[in-house]
Write a protein that holds these residues in place. Structure first.
Motif, PDB file in Angstrom:
ATOM      1  N   ASN A  72       0.810  -1.223   0.000  1.00 40.06           N
ATOM      2  CA  ASN A  72       0.000   0.000   0.000  1.00 40.06           C
ATOM      3  C   ASN A  72       0.837   1.263   0.000  1.00 40.06           C
ATOM      4  OD1 ASN A  72      -0.235   1.622   2.814  1.00 40.06           O
ATOM      5  ND2 ASN A  72       0.252  -0.511   3.235  1.00 40.06           N
ATOM      6  N   PHE A  73       2.059   1.176   0.527  1.00 39.12           N
ATOM      7  CA  PHE A  73       2.877   2.378   0.642  1.00 39.12           C
ATOM      8  C   PHE A  73       3.142   3.029  -0.718  1.00 39.12           C
ATOM      9  CE2 PHE A  73       5.925  -0.983  -0.140  1.00 39.12           C
ATOM     10  CZ  PHE A  73       6.919  -0.404  -0.926  1.00 39.12           C
ATOM     11  N   ILE A  74       3.202   2.240  -1.779  1.00 34.07           N
ATOM     12  CA  ILE A  74       3.489   2.805  -3.101  1.00 34.07           C
ATOM     13  C   ILE A  74       2.346   3.704  -3.547  1.00 34.07           C
ATOM     14  CG2 ILE A  74       4.048   2.279  -5.498  1.00 34.07           C
ATOM     15  CD1 ILE A  74       5.002  -0.489  -4.533  1.00 34.07           C
ATOM     16  N   TYR A  75       1.155   3.166  -3.510  1.00 40.19           N
ATOM     17  CA  TYR A  75      -0.046   3.898  -3.912  1.00 40.19           C
ATOM     18  C   TYR A  75      -0.237   5.145  -3.063  1.00 40.19           C
ATOM     19  CZ  TYR A  75      -5.123   4.629  -4.571  1.00 40.19           C
ATOM     20  OH  TYR A  75      -6.365   5.164  -4.812  1.00 40.19           O
ATOM     21  N   HIS A  76      -0.174   4.988  -1.746  1.00 46.23           N
ATOM     22  CA  HIS A  76      -0.450   6.105  -0.864  1.00 46.23           C
ATOM     23  C   HIS A  76       0.623   7.191  -0.940  1.00 46.23           C
ATOM     24  CE1 HIS A  76      -3.093   3.090   1.415  1.00 46.23           C
ATOM     25  NE2 HIS A  76      -3.879   3.977   0.852  1.00 46.23           N
ATOM     26  N   GLU A  77       1.870   6.796  -1.048  1.00 47.87           N
ATOM     27  CA  GLU A  77       2.935   7.801  -1.162  1.00 47.87           C
ATOM     28  C   GLU A  77       2.810   8.613  -2.445  1.00 47.87           C
ATOM     29  OE1 GLU A  77       6.792   6.050  -0.690  1.00 47.87           O
ATOM     30  OE2 GLU A  77       6.340   5.270   1.319  1.00 47.87           O
ATOM     31  N   MET A  78       2.470   7.956  -3.554  1.00 51.38           N
ATOM     32  CA  MET A  78       2.445   8.664  -4.828  1.00 51.38           C
ATOM     33  C   MET A  78       1.210   9.556  -4.997  1.00 51.38           C
ATOM     34  SD  MET A  78       5.282   8.221  -6.335  1.00 51.38           S
ATOM     35  CE  MET A  78       5.085   8.558  -8.097  1.00 51.38           C
ATOM     36  N   LEU A  79       0.142   9.251  -4.293  1.00 49.04           N
ATOM     37  CA  LEU A  79      -1.036  10.120  -4.372  1.00 49.04           C
ATOM     38  C   LEU A  79      -0.990  11.260  -3.346  1.00 49.04           C
ATOM     39  CD1 LEU A  79      -4.206   7.946  -5.131  1.00 49.04           C
ATOM     40  CD2 LEU A  79      -3.470  10.013  -6.324  1.00 49.04           C
ATOM     41  N   GLY A 119      -2.835  16.156 -16.996  1.00 49.92           N
ATOM     42  CA  GLY A 119      -2.178  14.954 -17.503  1.00 49.92           C
ATOM     43  C   GLY A 119      -2.225  13.864 -16.465  1.00 49.92           C
ATOM     44  N   CYS A 120      -1.232  12.990 -16.492  1.00 52.16           N
ATOM     45  CA  CYS A 120      -1.187  11.930 -15.495  1.00 52.16           C
ATOM     46  C   CYS A 120       0.248  11.515 -15.250  1.00 52.16           C
ATOM     47  CB  CYS A 120      -2.028  10.728 -15.928  1.00 52.16           C
ATOM     48  SG  CYS A 120      -1.345   9.765 -17.304  1.00 52.16           S
ATOM     49  N   TYR A 121       0.440  10.805 -14.154  1.00 58.67           N
ATOM     50  CA  TYR A 121       1.731  10.206 -13.833  1.00 58.67           C
ATOM     51  C   TYR A 121       1.470   8.772 -13.391  1.00 58.67           C
ATOM     52  CZ  TYR A 121       0.553  11.594  -8.963  1.00 58.67           C
ATOM     53  OH  TYR A 121      -0.058  11.774  -7.745  1.00 58.67           O
ATOM     54  N   THR A 122       2.503   7.978 -13.237  1.00 57.37           N
ATOM     55  CA  THR A 122       2.299   6.549 -13.005  1.00 57.37           C
ATOM     56  C   THR A 122       3.162   6.009 -11.864  1.00 57.37           C
ATOM     57  OG1 THR A 122       4.021   5.815 -14.553  1.00 57.37           O
ATOM     58  CG2 THR A 122       1.814   6.198 -15.466  1.00 57.37           C
ATOM     59  N   ALA A 123       2.748   4.854 -11.365  1.00 56.77           N
ATOM     60  CA  ALA A 123       3.532   4.071 -10.408  1.00 56.77           C
ATOM     61  C   ALA A 123       3.105   2.624 -10.560  1.00 56.77           C
ATOM     62  CB  ALA A 123       3.310   4.552  -8.978  1.00 56.77           C
ATOM     63  N   THR A 124       3.992   1.716 -10.237  1.00 55.09           N
ATOM     64  CA  THR A 124       3.696   0.288 -10.352  1.00 55.09           C
ATOM     65  C   THR A 124       3.439  -0.301  -8.975  1.00 55.09           C
ATOM     66  OG1 THR A 124       5.050   0.085 -12.348  1.00 55.09           O
ATOM     67  CG2 THR A 124       4.568  -1.932 -11.132  1.00 55.09           C
ATOM     68  N   ILE A 125       2.208  -0.781  -8.766  1.00 55.04           N
ATOM     69  CA  ILE A 125       1.801  -1.385  -7.504  1.00 55.04           C
ATOM     70  C   ILE A 125       1.490  -2.859  -7.788  1.00 55.04           C
ATOM     71  CG2 ILE A 125       0.123  -1.335  -5.625  1.00 55.04           C
ATOM     72  CD1 ILE A 125       0.185   1.759  -7.590  1.00 55.04           C
ATOM     73  N   PRO A 126       2.204  -3.802  -7.175  1.00 55.00           N
ATOM     74  CA  PRO A 126       2.079  -5.213  -7.548  1.00 55.00           C
ATOM     75  C   PRO A 126       0.650  -5.749  -7.576  1.00 55.00           C
ATOM     76  CG  PRO A 126       3.988  -4.928  -6.158  1.00 55.00           C
ATOM     77  CD  PRO A 126       3.297  -3.597  -6.198  1.00 55.00           C
ATOM     78  N   THR A 127      -0.172  -5.452  -6.561  1.00 56.20           N
ATOM     79  CA  THR A 127      -1.507  -6.051  -6.528  1.00 56.20           C
ATOM     80  C   THR A 127      -2.536  -5.300  -7.368  1.00 56.20           C
ATOM     81  OG1 THR A 127      -1.871  -4.933  -4.399  1.00 56.20           O
ATOM     82  CG2 THR A 127      -1.269  -7.264  -4.343  1.00 56.20           C
ATOM     83  N   VAL A 182      11.956   9.999  -8.512  1.00 54.41           N
ATOM     84  CA  VAL A 182      10.800   9.220  -8.957  1.00 54.41           C
ATOM     85  C   VAL A 182       9.633  10.150  -9.279  1.00 54.41           C
ATOM     86  CG1 VAL A 182       9.022   7.606  -8.161  1.00 54.41           C
ATOM     87  CG2 VAL A 182      11.434   7.049  -7.841  1.00 54.41           C
ATOM     88  N   HIS A 183       9.464  11.180  -8.481  1.00 54.24           N
ATOM     89  CA  HIS A 183       8.422  12.185  -8.717  1.00 54.24           C
ATOM     90  C   HIS A 183       8.517  12.738 -10.132  1.00 54.24           C
ATOM     91  CE1 HIS A 183       6.264  16.014  -7.060  1.00 54.24           C
ATOM     92  NE2 HIS A 183       6.302  16.091  -8.381  1.00 54.24           N
ATOM     93  N   LYS A 184       9.692  13.195 -10.503  1.00 54.96           N
ATOM     94  CA  LYS A 184       9.863  13.778 -11.840  1.00 54.96           C
ATOM     95  C   LYS A 184       9.689  12.722 -12.930  1.00 54.96           C
ATOM     96  CE  LYS A 184      11.092  17.549 -12.541  1.00 54.96           C
ATOM     97  NZ  LYS A 184      10.330  18.807 -12.756  1.00 54.96           N
ATOM     98  N   ALA A 185      10.274  11.545 -12.713  1.00 55.94           N
ATOM     99  CA  ALA A 185      10.235  10.492 -13.729  1.00 55.94           C
ATOM    100  C   ALA A 185       8.832   9.937 -13.937  1.00 55.94           C
ATOM    101  CB  ALA A 185      11.181   9.354 -13.338  1.00 55.94           C
ATOM    102  N   ALA A 186       7.973  10.003 -12.911  1.00 60.21           N
ATOM    103  CA  ALA A 186       6.626   9.427 -13.004  1.00 60.21           C
ATOM    104  C   ALA A 186       5.778  10.106 -14.068  1.00 60.21           C
ATOM    105  CB  ALA A 186       5.934   9.509 -11.648  1.00 60.21           C
ATOM    106  N   PHE A 187       6.134  11.338 -14.432  1.00 61.44           N
ATOM    107  CA  PHE A 187       5.371  12.070 -15.449  1.00 61.44           C
ATOM    108  C   PHE A 187       5.841  11.742 -16.871  1.00 61.44           C
ATOM    109  CE2 PHE A 187       4.368  14.420 -11.666  1.00 61.44           C
ATOM    110  CZ  PHE A 187       3.072  14.870 -11.864  1.00 61.44           C
TER     111      PHE A 187
END
Length: 281
Positions: A58-65, A215-223, A265-270
């Motif tokens: 969950n930390f991936i999703y919550h940190e990136m939002l 626009g949007c940005y992305t992150a990879t969350i396994p589940t 990661v913040h910059k690269a996510a876009f």
């Protein structure tokens, strides 16, 4: 022998998680809630057998939002969370000691109560923070009626089916835009574009009409299987143009330990792959 929970969110693709122990299984007014133990992901929360969050990733999703819009803004004091009944989003938002107030609007009181009991590691005390105001209400109704202004609005919605469907409409986004301060930022959960491309495209058409910077940005969350997840981004302010060194300085000042988010990661996510770019209007 352990059971398996099979998620069938998508018509042509499914994932399965082993249920080592079922800890909670109950139907509320709005949806069926389950919490079970899994050897890799720890405690897993599902709504109508669709994975919502896990103790493990969950930390991936919550940190990136949370950290992306808050650190990009740089001066946020008031944050609104739509959804997020498990408390994970509030946990990450409230790690920013510079914030004065956080409002969290959750449609289902049952989600909050059982999360406190069965998933306390997700909220990690957030519900007791005096800066948090919890409102049990329909997120779309709250957004339509509120006269408050927020520096950051985070839409932590379920998928656009059932109770979450209304949170993906042009009308909802328009109301959210009205509730932002002049340089405010709206971020949204927009699914896995490889499997849910229409969800992203529809939201981005609305964002294009509403915001100067969208626009949007992305992150990879396994589940959240099927490729990287997309997060919608909309603002009329300068937050999207903050250079890396400024983000790093803000991150250092915040003194927040993260498992996924970094300013790089913040910059690269876009930076979007071609197939996602093609989903944008």
């Amino acid at each position: 022998m352990s059971d398996w929970l099979r998620e069938t969110l998508h018509p042509d693709y499914a994932q399965a998680l082993r249920v080592d122990e079922m800890l909670y299984d109950s139907k509320t007014e709005h949806q069926r809630l389950k919490v079970f133990q899994n050897g890799t992901f720890g405690r897993v929360l599902t709504l109508d057998d669709v994975v919502q969050t896990t103790e493990g990733d969950n930390f991936i999703y919550h940190e990136m939002l949370t950290h992306v819009p808050i650190l990009a803004h740089g001066a946020a004091r008031r944050v609104l969370i739509i959804g997020g009944g498990d408390g994970g989003m509030a946990r990450e938002v409230l790690r920013h000691t510079s914030l004065d107030h956080v409002t969290m609007v959750e449609i289902d009181a049952g989600v909050v109560e059982f999360s406190k009991e069965y998933l306390p590691m997700l909220s990690a005390g957030a519900f007791e923070d005096p800066r948090l105001t919890l409102v049990i209400d329909d997120g779309a109704a709250f957004m339509r009626e509120t006269t408050e202004k927020f520096d950051v609005i985070i839409v932590d919605s379920t998928d656009p089916i059932g109770p979450g469907e209304v949170l993906f409409t042009d009308t909802f986004y328009g109301h959210a835009r009205r509730a932002l301060t002049a340089d405010g930022i709206l971020v949204t959960q927009n699914g896995v574009p490889f499997l849910q491309g229409a969800e992203l495209s529809n939201s981005m058409r609305a964002f294009k009409a509403l915001f100067a910077d969208w626009g949007c940005y992305t992150a990879t969350i396994p589940t959240y299987a099927g490729g990287p997840m997309a997060f919608g981004w909309g603002t009329d302010g300068p937050a999207g143009r903050v250079p890396l060194d400024v983000l790093q300085s803000r991150f250092d000042t915040a003194k927040i330990e993260t498992g996924y988010y970094t300013p790089e990661v913040h910059k690269a996510a876009f930076a979007l792959p071609g197939y996602i770019k093609r989903l944008l209007p």
